[in-house]
Design a protein around this motif. Structure first.
Motif, short mmCIF file in Angstrom:
data_model
loop_
_atom_site.label_atom_id
_atom_site.label_comp_id
_atom_site.label_asym_id
_atom_site.label_seq_id
_atom_site.Cartn_x
_atom_site.Cartn_y
_atom_site.Cartn_z
N UNK A 244 -4.12 -17.24 -9.29
CA UNK A 244 -4.13 -17.62 -7.70
C UNK A 244 -3.37 -16.47 -6.83
N UNK A 245 -4.26 -15.46 -5.40
CA UNK A 245 -3.58 -14.46 -5.49
C UNK A 245 -3.30 -14.82 -3.33
N UNK A 246 -2.28 -15.32 -3.84
CA UNK A 246 -2.36 -15.29 -1.72
C UNK A 246 -2.36 -14.01 -1.12
N UNK A 247 -2.96 -13.81 -0.26
CA UNK A 247 -2.49 -12.35 0.77
C UNK A 247 -1.69 -13.40 2.39
N UNK A 248 -1.64 -11.97 3.19
CA UNK A 248 -1.03 -12.44 4.34
C UNK A 248 -1.45 -11.35 5.36
N UNK A 249 -2.64 -10.99 5.11
CA UNK A 249 -3.96 -9.87 6.41
C UNK A 249 -2.94 -8.85 6.03
N UNK A 250 -3.12 -8.37 5.38
CA UNK A 250 -1.75 -7.43 4.72
C UNK A 250 -3.38 -5.95 4.82
N UNK A 251 -4.61 -6.71 3.95
CA UNK A 251 -5.60 -5.56 3.74
C UNK A 251 -6.11 -4.68 5.25
N UNK A 252 -6.14 -5.64 6.18
CA UNK A 252 -6.25 -5.69 7.58
C UNK A 252 -6.05 -4.63 8.66
N UNK A 253 -4.74 -4.91 8.15
CA UNK A 253 -3.27 -4.61 8.60
C UNK A 253 -3.57 -2.84 8.29
N UNK A 254 -4.13 -2.66 6.84
CA UNK A 254 -3.60 -1.56 5.99
C UNK A 254 -4.36 -0.61 6.34
N UNK A 273 -3.59 13.30 3.10
CA UNK A 273 -2.59 12.42 4.40
C UNK A 273 -3.01 10.91 3.83
N UNK A 274 -4.09 10.18 4.26
CA UNK A 274 -4.27 9.08 3.15
C UNK A 274 -3.11 8.97 2.02
N UNK A 275 -2.73 9.48 0.86
CA UNK A 275 -1.59 9.42 0.05
C UNK A 275 -0.85 9.00 0.46
N UNK A 276 -0.51 10.53 1.68
CA UNK A 276 1.31 10.48 1.74
C UNK A 276 1.41 9.14 3.26
N UNK A 277 0.27 8.35 3.31
CA UNK A 277 0.33 6.74 4.41
C UNK A 277 0.57 5.56 3.84
N UNK A 278 0.30 6.03 2.14
CA UNK A 278 0.29 5.01 2.13
C UNK A 278 2.16 5.53 1.04
N UNK A 279 2.30 5.84 0.67
CA UNK A 279 3.39 6.09 -0.03
C UNK A 279 4.06 5.78 1.16
N UNK A 280 4.20 6.40 2.09
CA UNK A 280 5.00 5.78 3.00
C UNK A 280 5.13 4.69 3.62
N UNK A 281 3.79 3.87 3.83
CA UNK A 281 4.21 2.31 4.01
C UNK A 281 4.50 1.28 2.59
N UNK A 282 4.60 2.43 1.20
CA UNK A 282 5.48 1.42 -0.11
C UNK A 282 6.53 1.84 0.25
#
Length: 495
Positions: A244-254, A273-282
């Motif tokens: 069971x994997x619980x999600x909280x709508x992070x995919x849509x906001x991401x 640019x996408x890599x930088x954004x993902x790194x910042x979000x992490x």
């Protein structure tokens, strides 16, 4: 009467005895109590089945295996609520194109006393068949050109095809073992009525003789592959074995946070640019989790102690990473200074005897700690251990650096600086000395008594033999520090 069946040729019969023994154990009767009617009737029927085994004849050799044009290995697995089994066959095509099928080995096991679902028992049967096939391949000189595994459980086939990462530990571990020894394309579906392994999971067939399909193999193996059973495409229901994997709508906001593709004319710039954004979000997610944990601890302390909020109100709030750095620095310096202080306070203040039965000499630690040092010997550390995240190892390395300088710079100053030809400070037999050895662990003070001297051509003593608790060591005089002379052990030598 006894049964010796190491190859499992009579598994449909022998498995019944195991089921009877399990049912008898489950009933809870004593050893000397006669069997109840169900178990007694089953035992009588089993004895009759065993007597019929004497009439069954099985070929000793495999058919046409040495002159085969193609060799296939087929394994059938099945399970019921009371047992699970597996059986393997050679399918050989000779030079004339004729098909020959030979029974190799079979094996059956009763289901555990603990109730297990039928899909899990089917998976156990698949693991049993996998192990049985691997044994056949390892123990035979002739290797099959292809292998086939047959099961009537679509659930097991779905588990094997999806891989172990999707399921809970029970299923994941067994699917991983199957994937290690087999290929997914080797597993096939077969209807229950055509599965020969089904004969070893239920009651003994009434027509169980030498011509039974258990010994001859299923009829479709004698046909071409186009006539073999084909799997029907059906939907597999959820088996409650999925993780069971619980999600909280992070995919849509991401997705909303990612750069807009139409605003870039270069694919490389878009990827960077996408890599930088993902790194910042992490990083932001990690920082948020730390802050949430800190607030949780703060709230817990405030609720447990009303005065905590009062004492901590108005204090400067440092960022989480800054507080961690300050705490780590204070911890490292505190531990390293404590280790250095312990080294200084472990130096003897009184005469040191080499006799093992004598008590330890007095040191400053006796007055500070109430006894000798009880700190265990540290391990070995290098400069690579100076890492802020390894606070304890960092402090230990700093203490080692202090010990090294103590041995090399200060301890030699305790010995006498003699001029050549001087006789006042010459080492003598019976002198008690410290051995300055920088290779020994920290806070180790080897001491001993001089038992032999070795003067050079000029009469100067430059090497001596020192008797310690661990034997006699030969050391240069520059590595020795005099504690007392042989003439008077209680008098320290004047510098």
């Amino acid at each position: 009467m006894s049964i010796f069946d190491p190859l499992g040729i009579a598994t449909p019969v022998t498995i019944q005895a195991k089921r009877i023994i399990q049912d008898t154990w489950r009933s809870g009767i004593d050893w000397d109590t006669p069997l109840e009617a169900p178990e007694a009737d089953a035992w009588s029927r089993w004895l009759e089945d065993v007597r019929r085994l004497a009439k069954i004849k099985v070929p000793r050799c495999y058919m046409k295996l040495s002159h085969a044009r193609g060799i296939q290995l087929h394994t059938f697995v099945d399970a019921s609520s009371t047992a699970y089994a597996a059986v393997t066959y050679w399918r050989v095509e000779d030079e004339d194109g004729n098909i020959h099928v030979s029974l190799i080995i079979g094996k059956g096991k009763v289901a555990p006393l603990k109730v297990i679902s039928i899909p899990r028992l089917e998976l156990q049967a698949a693991v049993l068949g996998c192990r049985l096939t691997q044994t056949v391949v390892d123990e035979h000189q002739f290797k099959p050109t292809s292998r086939y595994y047959w099961t009537d459980s679509r659930t097991v086939l779905t588990w094997i095809r999806n891989g172990p990462r999707v399921y809970k530990p029970f299923v994941a571990h067994r699917v991983a073992e199957i994937a290690e020894h087999t290929k997914t394309k080797e597993w096939r579906w077969i209807p229950t009525k055509m599965n020969v392994a089904d004969d070893a999971t239920r009651d003994v067939p009434h027509d169980f003789d030498s011509n039974h399909r258990w010994y001859r193999g299923p009829d479709f193996l004698y046909m071409s592959e186009e006539n073999w059973p084909q799997e029907e495409v059906t939907d597999v229901n959820v088996t409650d074995e999925e993780r069971v994997h619980l999600t909280t709508g992070v995919g849509a906001r991401l997705k909303e946070a990612l750069p807009v593709v139409t605003r870039f004319s270069s694919w490389i710039r878009l990827m960077r640019t996408t890599a930088r954004v993902l790194q910042f979000i992490d990083r932001l997610r990690t920082r948020t989790q730390r802050c949430a944990a800190l607030r949780k601890r703060t709230r817990k302390n405030a609720d447990a102690d009303p005065t905590w909020r009062k004492n901590n109100t108005g204090r400067r709030q440092y960022p989480v990473h800054q507080v961690e750095i300050h705490t780590a620095e204070r911890t490292v310096h505190g531990r390293s200074m404590g280790a250095s202080e312990h080294t200084l306070n472990s130096r003897p203040l009184t005469h040191v005897s080499t006799a093992p039965e004598d008590e330890n000499p007095l040191t400053p630690n006796h007055f500070l700690l109430g006894g000798p040092s009880r700190v265990p010997l540290p391990g070995a550390f290098t400069d690579t251990d100076i890492d802020g995240r390894k606070i304890w190892r960092t402090s230990q390395r700093l203490a080692d650096m202090f010990w090294s300088r103590w041995i090399k710079e200060y301890l030699p100053d305790l010995q006498h600086r003699r001029t050549p030809r001087a006789t006042n400070g010459a080492l003598q037999l019976g002198d008690l000395v410290f051995i300055a050895d920088g290779t020994l662990p920290r806070n180790t003070w080897p001491r001993g008594i001089i038992v032999a001297t070795y003067p050079g051509p000029d009469g100067e003593i430059r090497a001596v033999d020192v008797r310690t608790n661990r034997g006699v060591l030969r050391r240069p005089t520059k590595k020795l520090v005099i504690i007392a002379t042989g003439g008077n052990e209680t008098t320290k030598r004047e510098p």
